[in-house]
Motif scaffolding. Structure first.
Motif, PDB file in Angstrom:
ATOM      1  N   LEU A   1      30.647  46.652 -48.075  1.00  0.00           N
ATOM      2  CA  LEU A   1      30.126  46.430 -46.691  1.00  0.00           C
ATOM      3  C   LEU A   1      30.581  45.311 -45.927  1.00  0.00           C
ATOM      4  O   LEU A   1      30.739  44.090 -46.276  1.00  0.00           O
ATOM      5  N   ASP A   2      30.776  45.592 -44.882  1.00  0.00           N
ATOM      6  CA  ASP A   2      31.443  44.635 -43.631  1.00  0.00           C
ATOM      7  C   ASP A   2      30.135  44.354 -42.819  1.00  0.00           C
ATOM      8  O   ASP A   2      29.893  45.279 -41.863  1.00  0.00           O
ATOM      9  N   ILE A   3      29.350  43.184 -42.826  1.00  0.00           N
ATOM     10  CA  ILE A   3      28.327  43.066 -42.153  1.00  0.00           C
ATOM     11  C   ILE A   3      28.419  42.655 -40.728  1.00  0.00           C
ATOM     12  O   ILE A   3      27.438  42.748 -39.833  1.00  0.00           O
ATOM     13  N   THR A   4      29.822  42.397 -40.202  1.00  0.00           N
ATOM     14  CA  THR A   4      30.149  42.572 -38.976  1.00  0.00           C
ATOM     15  C   THR A   4      30.356  43.698 -38.000  1.00  0.00           C
ATOM     16  O   THR A   4      30.621  43.608 -36.971  1.00  0.00           O
ATOM     17  N   SER A   5      30.477  44.967 -38.875  1.00  0.00           N
ATOM     18  CA  SER A   5      30.832  46.059 -38.469  1.00  0.00           C
ATOM     19  C   SER A   5      29.667  47.150 -38.548  1.00  0.00           C
ATOM     20  O   SER A   5      29.200  47.541 -39.516  1.00  0.00           O
ATOM     21  N   SER A   6      29.237  47.683 -37.254  1.00  0.00           N
ATOM     22  CA  SER A   6      28.150  48.590 -37.291  1.00  0.00           C
ATOM     23  C   SER A   6      28.633  49.694 -37.838  1.00  0.00           C
ATOM     24  O   SER A   6      27.566  50.354 -38.722  1.00  0.00           O
ATOM     25  N   SER A   7      29.779  50.307 -38.141  1.00  0.00           N
ATOM     26  CA  SER A   7      30.349  51.566 -38.725  1.00  0.00           C
ATOM     27  C   SER A   7      30.180  51.319 -40.026  1.00  0.00           C
ATOM     28  O   SER A   7      29.861  52.237 -40.865  1.00  0.00           O
ATOM     29  N   SER A   8      30.454  50.207 -40.761  1.00  0.00           N
ATOM     30  CA  SER A   8      30.278  49.738 -42.158  1.00  0.00           C
ATOM     31  C   SER A   8      29.100  49.877 -42.476  1.00  0.00           C
ATOM     32  O   SER A   8      28.689  50.427 -43.578  1.00  0.00           O
TER      33      SER A   8
END
Length: 122
Positions: A26-33
């Protein structure tokens, strides 16, 4: 029959995550993630649902889960659909909630739950 404590719902989440936990990134800065991870979690939850199988009751989870735990799961799926725009589980959610709505249009008190349902479950 003893009621399941709110803590047991936590176990439902733990079980849902247990099979996919190592695979989630999970990358909390990426909406796709965020959407991809949420999709994996929703899929994991639906692996426990058997109400969409012929002969089973829509809106229920199998034992040992109680009716209110299925309700909590479907509320999360409603939120998931709304927040991500993914409608994958909308048909199952509508079927489950409609089936469990009960006789009155103002109450979730279905006849198949009257032995273990409390007012707080509604």
């Amino acid at each position: 029959m003893a009621r399941t404590s709110p803590r047991s719902l936590s176990w439902l989440w733990v079980l849902a995550f247990s099979n996919i936990c190592n695979a989630l990134t999970l990358d909390i800065t990426s909406s796709s993630s965020i959407k991809n991870t949420a999709s994996s979690v929703a899929y994991g939850l639906m692996k426990y649902y058997s109400g969409n199988i012929t002969g089973q009751t829509p809106g229920n989870l199998p034992n040992p889960y109680y009716w209110w735990e299925a309700g909590a799961m479907f509320m999360h799926l409603v939120d998931y659909s709304f927040l991500t725009g993914d409608t994958t589980y909308d048909a199952e959610t509508v079927q489950a909630m409609s089936w469990q709505a009960g006789q009155s249009s103002t109450s979730f008190l279905p006849a198949n739950q009257t032995t273990s349902e409390g007012n707080d479950d509604q």
